[in-house]
Write a protein that holds these residues in place. Structure first.
Motif, PDB file in Angstrom:
ATOM      1  N   GLY A 138     -20.016   4.068   8.257  1.00  7.28           N
ATOM      2  CA  GLY A 138     -19.096   4.576   9.279  1.00  7.28           C
ATOM      3  C   GLY A 138     -18.015   5.469   8.696  1.00  7.28           C
ATOM      4  N   LEU A 139     -17.355   4.983   7.649  1.00 11.52           N
ATOM      5  CA  LEU A 139     -16.311   5.796   7.025  1.00 11.52           C
ATOM      6  C   LEU A 139     -16.896   7.023   6.339  1.00 11.52           C
ATOM      7  CD1 LEU A 139     -13.890   3.110   5.517  1.00 11.52           C
ATOM      8  CD2 LEU A 139     -13.587   4.497   7.592  1.00 11.52           C
ATOM      9  N   GLY A 140     -18.080   6.864   5.763  1.00 11.25           N
ATOM     10  CA  GLY A 140     -18.714   8.010   5.122  1.00 11.25           C
ATOM     11  C   GLY A 140     -19.000   9.114   6.117  1.00 11.25           C
ATOM     12  N   GLN A 141     -19.493   8.759   7.292  1.00 16.61           N
ATOM     13  CA  GLN A 141     -19.764   9.768   8.311  1.00 16.61           C
ATOM     14  C   GLN A 141     -18.477  10.414   8.798  1.00 16.61           C
ATOM     15  OE1 GLN A 141     -22.065   7.616  11.198  1.00 16.61           O
ATOM     16  NE2 GLN A 141     -23.970   8.050  10.143  1.00 16.61           N
TER      17      GLN A 141
ATOM     18  N   GLU B 257     -12.586  14.325  -0.371  1.00 15.81           N
ATOM     19  CA  GLU B 257     -13.339  14.103  -1.610  1.00 15.81           C
ATOM     20  C   GLU B 257     -13.125  12.689  -2.130  1.00 15.81           C
ATOM     21  OE1 GLU B 257     -15.661  15.943  -3.940  1.00 15.81           O
ATOM     22  OE2 GLU B 257     -15.750  16.643  -1.878  1.00 15.81           O
ATOM     23  N   VAL B 258     -11.922  12.172  -1.973  1.00 12.39           N
ATOM     24  CA  VAL B 258     -11.605  10.827  -2.455  1.00 12.39           C
ATOM     25  C   VAL B 258     -12.525   9.807  -1.785  1.00 12.39           C
ATOM     26  CG1 VAL B 258      -9.833   9.012  -2.496  1.00 12.39           C
ATOM     27  CG2 VAL B 258      -9.212  11.379  -3.036  1.00 12.39           C
ATOM     28  N   PHE B 259     -12.617   9.861  -0.465  1.00 13.02           N
ATOM     29  CA  PHE B 259     -13.476   8.916   0.257  1.00 13.02           C
ATOM     30  C   PHE B 259     -14.951   9.188  -0.020  1.00 13.02           C
ATOM     31  CE2 PHE B 259      -9.638   8.053   2.701  1.00 13.02           C
ATOM     32  CZ  PHE B 259      -9.691   6.679   2.773  1.00 13.02           C
ATOM     33  N   ARG B 260     -15.334  10.458  -0.048  1.00 20.43           N
ATOM     34  CA  ARG B 260     -16.732  10.795  -0.310  1.00 20.43           C
ATOM     35  C   ARG B 260     -17.176  10.220  -1.645  1.00 20.43           C
ATOM     36  NH1 ARG B 260     -19.937  14.031  -2.876  1.00 20.43           N
ATOM     37  NH2 ARG B 260     -18.331  15.239  -3.893  1.00 20.43           N
ATOM     38  N   ASN B 261     -16.369  10.421  -2.676  1.00 20.70           N
ATOM     39  CA  ASN B 261     -16.716   9.916  -4.014  1.00 20.70           C
ATOM     40  C   ASN B 261     -16.728   8.393  -4.068  1.00 20.70           C
ATOM     41  OD1 ASN B 261     -17.064  12.484  -5.107  1.00 20.70           O
ATOM     42  ND2 ASN B 261     -14.918  12.655  -5.679  1.00 20.70           N
ATOM     43  N   ARG B 262     -15.752   7.748  -3.446  1.00 17.40           N
ATOM     44  CA  ARG B 262     -15.689   6.287  -3.475  1.00 17.40           C
ATOM     45  C   ARG B 262     -16.879   5.682  -2.751  1.00 17.40           C
ATOM     46  NH1 ARG B 262     -11.589   2.333  -3.759  1.00 17.40           N
ATOM     47  NH2 ARG B 262     -10.672   3.763  -5.245  1.00 17.40           N
ATOM     48  N   ILE B 263     -17.175   6.197  -1.586  1.00 22.16           N
ATOM     49  CA  ILE B 263     -18.270   5.632  -0.795  1.00 22.16           C
ATOM     50  C   ILE B 263     -19.608   5.883  -1.477  1.00 22.16           C
ATOM     51  CG2 ILE B 263     -19.482   5.825   1.424  1.00 22.16           C
ATOM     52  CD1 ILE B 263     -16.599   6.285   2.645  1.00 22.16           C
TER      53      ILE B 263
ATOM     54  N   PHE C 181       0.847  -1.193   0.000  1.00 26.14           N
ATOM     55  CA  PHE C 181       0.000   0.000   0.000  1.00 26.14           C
ATOM     56  C   PHE C 181       0.884   1.245   0.000  1.00 26.14           C
ATOM     57  CE2 PHE C 181      -1.921  -3.389   2.562  1.00 26.14           C
ATOM     58  CZ  PHE C 181      -3.026  -3.672   1.777  1.00 26.14           C
ATOM     59  N   ARG C 182       0.471   2.246  -0.781  1.00 22.28           N
ATOM     60  CA  ARG C 182       1.249   3.492  -0.847  1.00 22.28           C
ATOM     61  C   ARG C 182       1.230   4.225   0.491  1.00 22.28           C
ATOM     62  NH1 ARG C 182      -1.718   3.589  -5.353  1.00 22.28           N
ATOM     63  NH2 ARG C 182      -3.090   5.238  -4.577  1.00 22.28           N
ATOM     64  N   ASN C 183       0.064   4.209   1.131  1.00 20.19           N
ATOM     65  CA  ASN C 183      -0.109   4.944   2.387  1.00 20.19           C
ATOM     66  C   ASN C 183      -1.410   4.451   3.044  1.00 20.19           C
ATOM     67  OD1 ASN C 183      -2.201   6.255   0.922  1.00 20.19           O
ATOM     68  ND2 ASN C 183      -0.761   7.823   0.217  1.00 20.19           N
ATOM     69  N   LYS C 184      -1.774   5.087   4.135  1.00 22.55           N
ATOM     70  CA  LYS C 184      -2.969   4.679   4.874  1.00 22.55           C
ATOM     71  C   LYS C 184      -4.230   4.887   4.035  1.00 22.55           C
ATOM     72  CE  LYS C 184      -5.292   5.676   9.258  1.00 22.55           C
ATOM     73  NZ  LYS C 184      -5.222   6.499  10.480  1.00 22.55           N
ATOM     74  N   GLU C 185      -4.282   5.969   3.265  1.00 19.24           N
ATOM     75  CA  GLU C 185      -5.456   6.220   2.423  1.00 19.24           C
ATOM     76  C   GLU C 185      -5.626   5.112   1.385  1.00 19.24           C
ATOM     77  OE1 GLU C 185      -5.792   9.200  -1.027  1.00 19.24           O
ATOM     78  OE2 GLU C 185      -6.816  10.219   0.648  1.00 19.24           O
ATOM     79  N   ASP C 186      -4.540   4.739   0.720  1.00 15.96           N
ATOM     80  CA  ASP C 186      -4.582   3.664  -0.273  1.00 15.96           C
ATOM     81  C   ASP C 186      -5.054   2.368   0.388  1.00 15.96           C
ATOM     82  OD1 ASP C 186      -4.055   2.262  -2.763  1.00 15.96           O
ATOM     83  OD2 ASP C 186      -2.189   1.535  -1.847  1.00 15.96           O
ATOM     84  N   PHE C 187      -4.547   2.096   1.571  1.00 16.13           N
ATOM     85  CA  PHE C 187      -4.960   0.906   2.314  1.00 16.13           C
ATOM     86  C   PHE C 187      -6.465   0.919   2.578  1.00 16.13           C
ATOM     87  CE2 PHE C 187      -5.953  -0.749   6.580  1.00 16.13           C
ATOM     88  CZ  PHE C 187      -5.758  -2.101   6.328  1.00 16.13           C
TER      89      PHE C 187
END
Length: 192
Positions: A105-108, A115-121, A45-51
């Protein structure tokens, strides 16, 4: 069969992200739980976000498997198949200690700051709603719900209600909100 290092990290990450959330998940704690040295994490994994994004992908594989198992069972009426998916989800939540939905949970936690997480979720929820829409459309064609019903709207509403009930279930560590929501929704859907 032993799991690969990456799979062990993803499996540990899934339960740990449910329990601790993204911000409180430490890489060292994750590595200790998975029994893996630090260098292995950055190899995969590149970083925690990628993970965390890859954990979401792993979670969605499980969700799609559940959707396939329930919605694909053509010997049952479509509304029963949709309910089957949510009842299977409820059983998984029970097994996990009513920690709820990883996406919710992650969305909240992250949608307001990433934006990366918002869009993915949001894309994940859209995929799930699309699968539910297809089954609800079948129910409309069969006459199980009103011919004027909007299956896409109904699927979105079902998912929104479920996520709210999952949050309440997590707060209470009790399935009652999930059960009440399913009973209410399916009683209402049948008379739409």
């Amino acid at each position: 069969m032993t799991h690969s290092t990456k799979q062990r990290l993803l499996n540990s990450g899934l339960s740990m992200l449910l329990e601790h959330g993204y911000n409180d998940l430490g890489i060292q704690t994750l590595l200790a739980a998975a029994g893996i040295p630090k260098g292995s994490f950055y190899h995969h994994f590149r970083n925690k976000e990628d993970f965390a994004l890859q954990v979401i992908d792993e979670y969605m594989r499980e969700v799609h498997a559940g959707l396939d198992a329930c919605l694909g069972s053509k010997e049952q009426p479509p509304l029963d198949r949709v309910r089957c998916f949510f009842e299977a989800s409820r059983r998984k939540y029970q097994k996990d200690g009513y920690m709820g939905c990883l996406l919710g949970g992650l969305g909240q936690e992250l949608s307001g700051v990433s934006e990366v997480f918002r869009n993915r979720i949001e894309a994940c929820f859209t995929e799930i709603a699309g699968r539910l829409t297809d089954c609800l459309e079948e129910a409309r064609r069969r006459g199980d719900i009103s011919p004027d019903a909007d299956p896409e709207h109904m699927a979105g509403l079902l998912l929104d209600c479920w996520e709210g009930a999952a949050l309440r279930s997590r707060l209470r560590r009790d399935p009652a909100p999930l059960n009440a929501m399913l009973d209410f929704y399916f009683r209402s859907a049948a008379v739409c």
